[in-house]
Design a protein around this motif. Structure first.
Motif, PDB file in Angstrom:
ATOM      1  N   SER A  89       1.228  -0.914  -0.288  1.00 18.48           N
ATOM      2  CA  SER A  89      -0.335  -0.172  -0.219  1.00 18.48           C
ATOM      3  C   SER A  89       0.975   1.062   0.029  1.00 18.48           C
ATOM      4  O   SER A  89       0.118   2.270   0.103  1.00 18.48           O
ATOM      5  CB  SER A  89      -0.981   0.189   0.529  1.00 18.48           C
ATOM      6  OG  SER A  89      -2.037  -1.334   0.853  1.00 18.48           O
ATOM      7  N   GLY A  91       2.132   2.847  -2.160  1.00 21.67           N
ATOM      8  CA  GLY A  91       1.633   2.909  -4.229  1.00 21.67           C
ATOM      9  C   GLY A  91       3.142   2.042  -4.951  1.00 21.67           C
ATOM     10  O   GLY A  91       3.161   2.596  -6.566  1.00 21.67           O
ATOM     11  N   LYS A  92       2.851   0.893  -4.953  1.00 23.34           N
ATOM     12  CA  LYS A  92       4.534   0.641  -5.855  1.00 23.34           C
ATOM     13  C   LYS A  92       2.799   0.290  -7.129  1.00 23.34           C
ATOM     14  O   LYS A  92       3.695   0.989  -8.860  1.00 23.34           O
ATOM     15  CB  LYS A  92       4.996  -0.643  -5.240  1.00 23.34           C
ATOM     16  CG  LYS A  92       5.579  -0.600  -5.093  1.00 23.34           C
ATOM     17  CD  LYS A  92       6.070  -1.879  -4.173  1.00 23.34           C
ATOM     18  CE  LYS A  92       4.567  -2.998  -3.529  1.00 23.34           C
ATOM     19  NZ  LYS A  92       4.561  -2.740  -2.710  1.00 23.34           N
ATOM     20  N   SER A  93       2.149   0.384  -7.038  1.00 21.86           N
ATOM     21  CA  SER A  93       0.974  -0.585  -8.386  1.00 21.86           C
ATOM     22  C   SER A  93       1.135   1.251  -8.689  1.00 21.86           C
ATOM     23  O   SER A  93       0.905   1.365 -10.132  1.00 21.86           O
ATOM     24  CB  SER A  93      -0.179  -0.954  -8.001  1.00 21.86           C
ATOM     25  OG  SER A  93       0.688  -2.203  -7.518  1.00 21.86           O
ATOM     26  N   SER A  94       0.876   1.965  -7.861  1.00 21.36           N
ATOM     27  CA  SER A  94       0.496   3.522  -8.543  1.00 21.36           C
ATOM     28  C   SER A  94       1.230   4.043  -9.744  1.00 21.36           C
ATOM     29  O   SER A  94       0.455   4.600 -10.537  1.00 21.36           O
ATOM     30  CB  SER A  94      -0.263   4.344  -7.337  1.00 21.36           C
ATOM     31  OG  SER A  94      -1.090   3.743  -6.932  1.00 21.36           O
ATOM     32  N   GLY A 108      -5.163  -0.948  -4.806  1.00 23.64           N
ATOM     33  CA  GLY A 108      -5.715  -0.154  -3.959  1.00 23.64           C
ATOM     34  C   GLY A 108      -6.014  -1.250  -3.003  1.00 23.64           C
ATOM     35  O   GLY A 108      -5.698  -2.376  -3.139  1.00 23.64           O
ATOM     36  N   ASP A 243       1.563  13.959  -1.271  1.00 23.54           N
ATOM     37  CA  ASP A 243       0.170  15.028  -1.429  1.00 23.54           C
ATOM     38  C   ASP A 243      -0.893  14.375   0.257  1.00 23.54           C
ATOM     39  O   ASP A 243      -1.093  16.071   0.308  1.00 23.54           O
ATOM     40  CB  ASP A 243      -1.071  14.277  -2.095  1.00 23.54           C
ATOM     41  CG  ASP A 243      -1.054  13.136  -2.447  1.00 23.54           C
ATOM     42  OD1 ASP A 243      -0.538  12.006  -2.283  1.00 23.54           O
ATOM     43  OD2 ASP A 243      -2.365  12.811  -2.824  1.00 23.54           O
TER      44      ASP A 243
HETATM   45  P1  GDP Z   1       0.507  -0.804  -3.374  1.00 25.51           P
HETATM   46  O1  GDP Z   1      -0.085  -1.648  -2.299  1.00 25.51           O
HETATM   47  O2  GDP Z   1       2.151  -0.765  -3.152  1.00 25.51           O
HETATM   48  O3  GDP Z   1       0.731  -1.178  -4.834  1.00 25.51           O
HETATM   49  O4  GDP Z   1       0.285   0.542  -3.700  1.00 25.51           O
HETATM   50  P2  GDP Z   1      -1.114   0.910  -4.227  1.00 25.51           P
HETATM   51  O5  GDP Z   1      -0.408   1.456  -5.950  1.00 25.51           O
HETATM   52  O6  GDP Z   1      -1.937  -0.123  -4.636  1.00 25.51           O
HETATM   53  O7  GDP Z   1      -1.772   1.660  -3.500  1.00 25.51           O
HETATM   54  C1  GDP Z   1      -2.842   1.919  -2.058  1.00 25.51           C
HETATM   55  C2  GDP Z   1      -2.952   2.176  -2.391  1.00 25.51           C
HETATM   56  O8  GDP Z   1      -2.659   4.217  -2.227  1.00 25.51           O
HETATM   57  C3  GDP Z   1      -4.330   3.199  -2.862  1.00 25.51           C
HETATM   58  O9  GDP Z   1      -5.246   3.333  -2.662  1.00 25.51           O
HETATM   59  C4  GDP Z   1      -4.459   4.213  -3.839  1.00 25.51           C
HETATM   60  O10 GDP Z   1      -4.736   5.055  -4.400  1.00 25.51           O
HETATM   61  C5  GDP Z   1      -3.610   5.206  -2.789  1.00 25.51           C
HETATM   62  N1  GDP Z   1      -2.388   6.194  -3.269  1.00 25.51           N
HETATM   63  C6  GDP Z   1      -1.289   5.608  -3.780  1.00 25.51           C
HETATM   64  N2  GDP Z   1      -0.213   6.330  -4.324  1.00 25.51           N
HETATM   65  C7  GDP Z   1      -0.650   7.896  -3.592  1.00 25.51           C
HETATM   66  C8  GDP Z   1      -0.454   8.473  -4.173  1.00 25.51           C
HETATM   67  O11 GDP Z   1       0.172   9.088  -3.778  1.00 25.51           O
HETATM   68  N3  GDP Z   1      -1.206   9.906  -2.597  1.00 25.51           N
HETATM   69  C9  GDP Z   1      -2.383   9.455  -1.830  1.00 25.51           C
HETATM   70  N4  GDP Z   1      -3.016  10.219  -1.243  1.00 25.51           N
HETATM   71  N5  GDP Z   1      -3.042   7.878  -2.177  1.00 25.51           N
HETATM   72  C10 GDP Z   1      -2.035   6.821  -3.046  1.00 25.51           C
END
Ligand code: GDP
Length: 423
Positions: A89, A91-94, A108, A243
């Motif tokens: 979470s 934000g790797k995928s993001s 998410g 942010d």
């Molecule tokens: P992963 O598990 O590392 O792949 O994380 P995800 O990309 O799935 O992100 C997890 C959650 O964090 C999601 O709901 C994203 O929308 C949120 N998220 C990711 N990057 C950001 C960011 O830069 N700012 C905010 N506010 N939320 C983020």
């Protein structure tokens, strides 16, 4: 006006360093292949008629043809690989989606990546995925179907699912960048297996950290392991969710000062981690490797630019975060293409040089043998020639002698005849 380097301006991208180098080295191998094939054909021809060729040289040259083929195959598959790590979470995928300018990976709550996911350009312009140990193409139409396909399968955390995505939808994929998303480093993984299976050929590692907290021991440990197995890995640190820290209530009043303070602290710690703990770069280099970004905003902005989502209401400071995200992308592209050229093509060019020089040795030997053969034949001819000359001379001497003898005999006879007559 937010777009910066848009999807239509690929030629000035630093990725072109790799793309052009790949094309050039491929052209060189096409030439080497021609040269080797010509040499082998020539050898086969003279093998039929002459005895100067030894079997070994011919086999050796034939092996070079196979070797050049092998290198060309590997070359065609060479790519630039970036692997993303961090806690679940963060934000790797993001980040990956923002870089690909599309919601490709599910992200998410409830869509935690629980295995390795690799995204690369599809050879057929179709989107599909391939599970580890299978070569079956499962078509994926959308993120939803990708997420569904991933949930359906019981996947082990170290397993790899390959997602093939149409190249024409993303410049990075077109230019041979391969993305690897990992399960969170907090899911008690077998780090050694992860690294051995998925990381040894990565050109760049990106640590996606959460700007709202400090770097965690689990995150640091992972990179300590990586740097014991690879010498000086290229590591970027993204302080994501920048942010979110901007809009925290206590920042709103004295936002700039507070945020600058937090940033400075994160920055110093991250520099120390790269420079003093991992010893992978100098302090100056480290400053080019650490960024404060918001992947979520960057993705939303890009989707809005492409008309795929309504323009988002942007939080305070969006512009500078987005600018920093683009700055990261540029530094990343520079780093990955240079590193991939060095690690991948250096070996190929060494082997190309080796093949060319070995083949020259074989041909040199062949030339020398041919020259010896010619010299031998010339010598034989000369000996024969000398023999003939000698015989001719002998003959002349003999003829001369005979002539004289006959002359004497005739004279003698004449004398005797005239003497007898006069008597
Ligand atoms: P992963 O598990 O590392 O792949 O994380 P995800 O990309 O799935 O992100 C997890 C959650 O964090 C999601 O709901 C994203 O929308 C949120 N998220 C990711 N990057 C950001 C960011 O830069 N700012 C905010 N506010 N939320 C983020």
């Amino acid at each position: 006006q937010m777009g910066g380097r848009g999807a239509g301006a690929p030629e000035n991208s630093p990725l072109q360093i790799f793309v052009k180098a790949k094309k050039k080295i491929n052209d060189i191998f096409v030439e080497i292949e021609d040269y080797v094939k010509d040499a082998v054909n020539y050898m086969h021809e003279i093998e039929k008629e002459q005895q100067i060729l030894d079997e070994k040289s011919v086999r050796q040259a034939e092996e070079f043809v196979q070797k050049v083929h092998g290198i060309k195959d590997v070359l065609a598959r060479d790519h630039m690989k970036v692997a993303f790590f961090g806690r679940t979470s963060n934000g790797k995928s993001s980040v990956i989606n923002a870089m690909l300018r599309d919601k490709i990976l599910p992200s998410g709550i409830g869509h935690t990546t629980n295995c390795f996911l690799q995204v690369e350009g599809s050879p057929s312009d179709e989107a599909y995925l391939v599970l580890e140990g299978s070569d079956q193409h499962c078509s994926v139409e959308s993120v939803a179907s990708l997420a569904h396909a991933l949930c359906k399968e019981k996947l082990k955390e170290s397993e790899m699912v390959r997602v093939y995505w149409p190249r024409n939808r993303c410049l990075l994929l077109r230019d041979d960048v391969v993305f690897v998303d990992s399960p969170g480093v907090d899911v008690t993984p077998n780090l050694d297996e992860w690294i051995d299976k998925h990381c040894l050929d990565a050109d760049v590692f990106v640590l996606v950290a959460n700007a709202e907290s400090t770097l965690m021991v689990t995150e640091k440990n992972f990179f300590h392991k990586v740097s014991t197995k690879l010498s000086k890995p290229n590591i970027f640190i993204l302080n994501n969710r920048w942010d979110a820290s901007a809009s925290e209530p206590e920042f709103l009043d004295q936002q700039c000062d507070e945020q600058a303070g937090v940033r400075k602290q994160h920055q110093e710690r991250a520099v120390d981690f790269l420079v003093k703990e991992l010893k992978v770069c100098t302090p100056d280099e480290a400053r080019e490797r650490i960024f404060f970004i918001s992947a979520k905003e960057a993705l939303l902005a890009r989707l809005a630019e492409q008309g795929q989502s309504p323009t988002a209401t942007l939080a305070e400071g969006f512009q500078s975060r987005y600018f920093e995200f683009q700055d990261f992308e540029r530094k990343f592209e520079e780093c990955i293409s240079k590193s991939a050229v060095k690690t991948k093509f250096e070996q190929h060019s060494q082997r190309g040089k080796y093949i060319a020089s070995e083949l020259r040795d074989v041909l040199d030997r062949l030339y020398l043998d041919a020259q010896h053969l010619r010299d031998d034949k010339l010598l034989q001819r000369k000996e024969l020639h000398d023999k003939v000359n000698y015989t001719e001379q002998q003959l002349m001497v003999i003829t001369q002698e005979m002539k004289q003898k006959i002359h004497h005999m005739v004279e003698d006879v004449e004398q005797r005849v005239s003497k007898a007559l006069s008597e």
